[in-house]
Design a protein around this motif. Structure first.
Motif, mmCIF file in Angstrom:
data_model
loop_
_atom_site.group_PDB
_atom_site.id
_atom_site.type_symbol
_atom_site.label_atom_id
_atom_site.label_comp_id
_atom_site.label_asym_id
_atom_site.label_seq_id
_atom_site.Cartn_x
_atom_site.Cartn_y
_atom_site.Cartn_z
ATOM 1 N N ALA A 132 116.516 91.064 68.087
ATOM 2 C CA ALA A 132 115.399 90.222 68.535
ATOM 3 C C ALA A 132 114.324 90.229 67.465
ATOM 4 N N PRO A 133 114.344 89.240 66.553
ATOM 5 C CA PRO A 133 113.325 89.181 65.506
ATOM 6 C C PRO A 133 111.928 89.129 66.112
ATOM 7 N N PRO A 134 110.948 89.737 65.451
ATOM 8 C CA PRO A 134 109.586 89.729 65.985
ATOM 9 C C PRO A 134 109.055 88.315 66.109
ATOM 10 N N ALA A 135 108.237 88.106 67.131
ATOM 11 C CA ALA A 135 107.654 86.788 67.340
ATOM 12 C C ALA A 135 106.740 86.443 66.169
ATOM 13 N N PRO A 136 106.705 85.172 65.774
ATOM 14 C CA PRO A 136 105.823 84.787 64.666
ATOM 15 C C PRO A 136 104.375 85.029 65.032
ATOM 16 N N PRO A 137 103.544 85.374 64.060
ATOM 17 C CA PRO A 137 102.130 85.634 64.344
ATOM 18 C C PRO A 137 101.457 84.398 64.917
ATOM 19 N N THR A 138 100.635 84.610 65.908
ATOM 20 C CA THR A 138 99.922 83.498 66.523
ATOM 21 C C THR A 138 98.553 83.348 65.882
ATOM 22 N N ALA A 139 97.981 82.205 66.097
ATOM 23 C CA ALA A 139 96.660 81.950 65.538
ATOM 24 C C ALA A 139 95.644 82.899 66.157
ATOM 25 N N ALA A 140 94.677 83.298 65.356
ATOM 26 C CA ALA A 140 93.630 84.182 65.857
ATOM 27 C C ALA A 140 92.827 83.459 66.929
ATOM 28 N N PRO A 141 92.354 84.172 67.956
ATOM 29 C CA PRO A 141 91.590 83.518 69.020
ATOM 30 C C PRO A 141 90.312 82.910 68.478
ATOM 31 N N LYS A 142 90.016 81.716 68.952
ATOM 32 C CA LYS A 142 88.823 81.020 68.512
ATOM 33 C C LYS A 142 87.599 81.527 69.273
ATOM 34 N N LYS A 143 86.457 81.463 68.625
ATOM 35 C CA LYS A 143 85.217 81.812 69.288
ATOM 36 C C LYS A 143 84.833 80.703 70.256
ATOM 37 N N PRO A 144 84.022 81.013 71.266
ATOM 38 C CA PRO A 144 83.580 79.974 72.200
ATOM 39 C C PRO A 144 82.876 78.853 71.446
ATOM 40 N N PRO A 145 83.030 77.614 71.886
ATOM 41 C CA PRO A 145 82.390 76.483 71.197
ATOM 42 C C PRO A 145 80.880 76.662 71.100
ATOM 43 N N VAL A 146 80.314 76.162 70.030
ATOM 44 C CA VAL A 146 78.867 76.223 69.830
ATOM 45 C C VAL A 146 78.204 75.176 70.718
ATOM 46 N N SER A 147 77.165 75.571 71.412
ATOM 47 C CA SER A 147 76.451 74.627 72.282
ATOM 48 C C SER A 147 75.502 73.777 71.439
ATOM 49 N N GLU A 148 75.042 72.685 72.041
ATOM 50 C CA GLU A 148 74.109 71.792 71.351
ATOM 51 C C GLU A 148 72.801 72.503 71.043
ATOM 52 N N ALA A 149 72.341 73.343 71.979
ATOM 53 C CA ALA A 149 71.087 74.070 71.759
ATOM 54 C C ALA A 149 71.224 75.061 70.610
ATOM 55 N N GLU A 150 72.372 75.736 70.518
ATOM 56 C CA GLU A 150 72.593 76.686 69.422
ATOM 57 C C GLU A 150 72.646 75.957 68.085
ATOM 58 N N ALA A 151 73.324 74.819 68.053
ATOM 59 C CA ALA A 151 73.413 74.047 66.813
ATOM 60 C C ALA A 151 72.039 73.559 66.382
ATOM 61 N N LEU A 152 71.230 73.111 67.323
ATOM 62 C CA LEU A 152 69.887 72.646 67.003
ATOM 63 C C LEU A 152 69.045 73.773 66.421
ATOM 64 N N ALA A 153 69.149 74.974 67.006
ATOM 65 C CA ALA A 153 68.382 76.118 66.510
ATOM 66 C C ALA A 153 68.801 76.476 65.083
ATOM 67 N N VAL A 154 70.111 76.477 64.815
ATOM 68 C CA VAL A 154 70.594 76.786 63.467
ATOM 69 C C VAL A 154 70.138 75.725 62.482
ATOM 70 N N LEU A 155 70.200 74.470 62.865
ATOM 71 C CA LEU A 155 69.809 73.382 61.967
ATOM 72 C C LEU A 155 68.328 73.461 61.622
ATOM 73 N N ARG A 156 67.503 73.809 62.576
ATOM 74 C CA ARG A 156 66.073 73.954 62.304
ATOM 75 C C ARG A 156 65.808 75.152 61.395
ATOM 76 N N ARG A 157 66.544 76.224 61.578
ATOM 77 C CA ARG A 157 66.398 77.380 60.669
ATOM 78 C C ARG A 157 66.836 77.003 59.260
#
Length: 237
Positions: A132-157
């Motif tokens: 039983a060959p090992p299963a191929p590596p899966t993609a790393a888990p993604k971080k939760p999506p960035v919210s609009e408020a977080e994006a706005l704060a980063v853009l202003r910074r």
């Protein structure tokens, strides 16, 4: 008289595979399998063919035999194979396999390839491990999506970093930052980093013109602040 370590190595070589687990040889087999599959990652079929032809795997220290290095023992990793084709294939990537074994904790001075004979041809110590060959590596888990408020704060910074003393009115002019996840490229798909498209709304046509002229600098600063943007655009609401 031969040293007791050499006698014990000879004994281990002649033992059937079912005793290998008790004697701690299964980790050696597993490491060898992983090393072969990594070495032939571009040709998995060749890796499985080669592993199927393996009749024995040994790791031992040989005592000096004289000559210039007569005082230096040699660590030998030996693989016994049943046919000429598998031996030729292993020989072609001998050094690459040595490197992959070393990366997995098994270093050797010599990787030796031998031809199986007589009763050894009936041995297949890797068969069950390779079933039983090992299963191929899966993609790393993604971080939760960035919210609009977080994006706005980063853009202003980012505006503060880019524009310095002139940043406050420009940052205040950004009233929204809608972000859309971007599909990962073939290079990025294993990364945990999620990229975005950002469409920012501003309060005036003048602010749109000024900020659009600095979009690349702002996009670079957003990346450094933790918001990877594939594209950044501004529009007057």
């Amino acid at each position: 008289m031969r040293h007791v370590s050499l006698e014990s190595q000879t004994l281990l070589k002649d033992m059937p595979p079912q005793f290998a687990k008790t004697l701690g040889l299964m980790p050696l087999y597993r490491t060898f399998i992983d090393g072969v599959r990594a070495t032939w990652a571009d040709n998995p079929a060749a890796a499985e063919y080669l592993l199927d032809k393996v009749n024995a795997v040994y790791l031992r220290t040989e005592q000096p035999r004289g000559g210039r290095l007569r005082d230096v023992p040699t660590t030998v990793f030996e693989v016994m194979l049943s046919d000429a084709m598998s031996r030729s294939e292993l020989n072609a990537r001998r050094e690459s396999l040595k490197l992959n074994l070393a990366l997995r904790g098994i270093s050797c001075d010599e990787l030796r390839i031998g031809a199986s004979k007589r009763g050894m041809l009936q041995r297949h110590p890797l068969k069950n491990l390779c079933a039983a060959p090992p299963a191929p590596p899966t993609a790393a888990p993604k971080k939760p999506p960035v919210s609009e408020a977080e994006a706005l704060a980063v853009l202003r910074r980012a505006c503060i970093v880019v524009f310095g003393e002139e940043a406050l009115p420009k940052a205040a002019a950004i009233t929204g930052a809608k972000v859309t996840p971007a599909a990962a490229s073939s290079i990025e798909y294993r990364s945990a980093r999620q990229w975005y498209f950002c469409n920012a709304t501003v309060s005036s046509a003048a602010a749109e013109k000024e900020l659009s002229a600095s979009a690349e600098a702002l996009r670079d600063k957003c990346f450094r602040l933790g918001l990877p943007l594939r594209k950044l655009t501004f529009r007057d609401r």
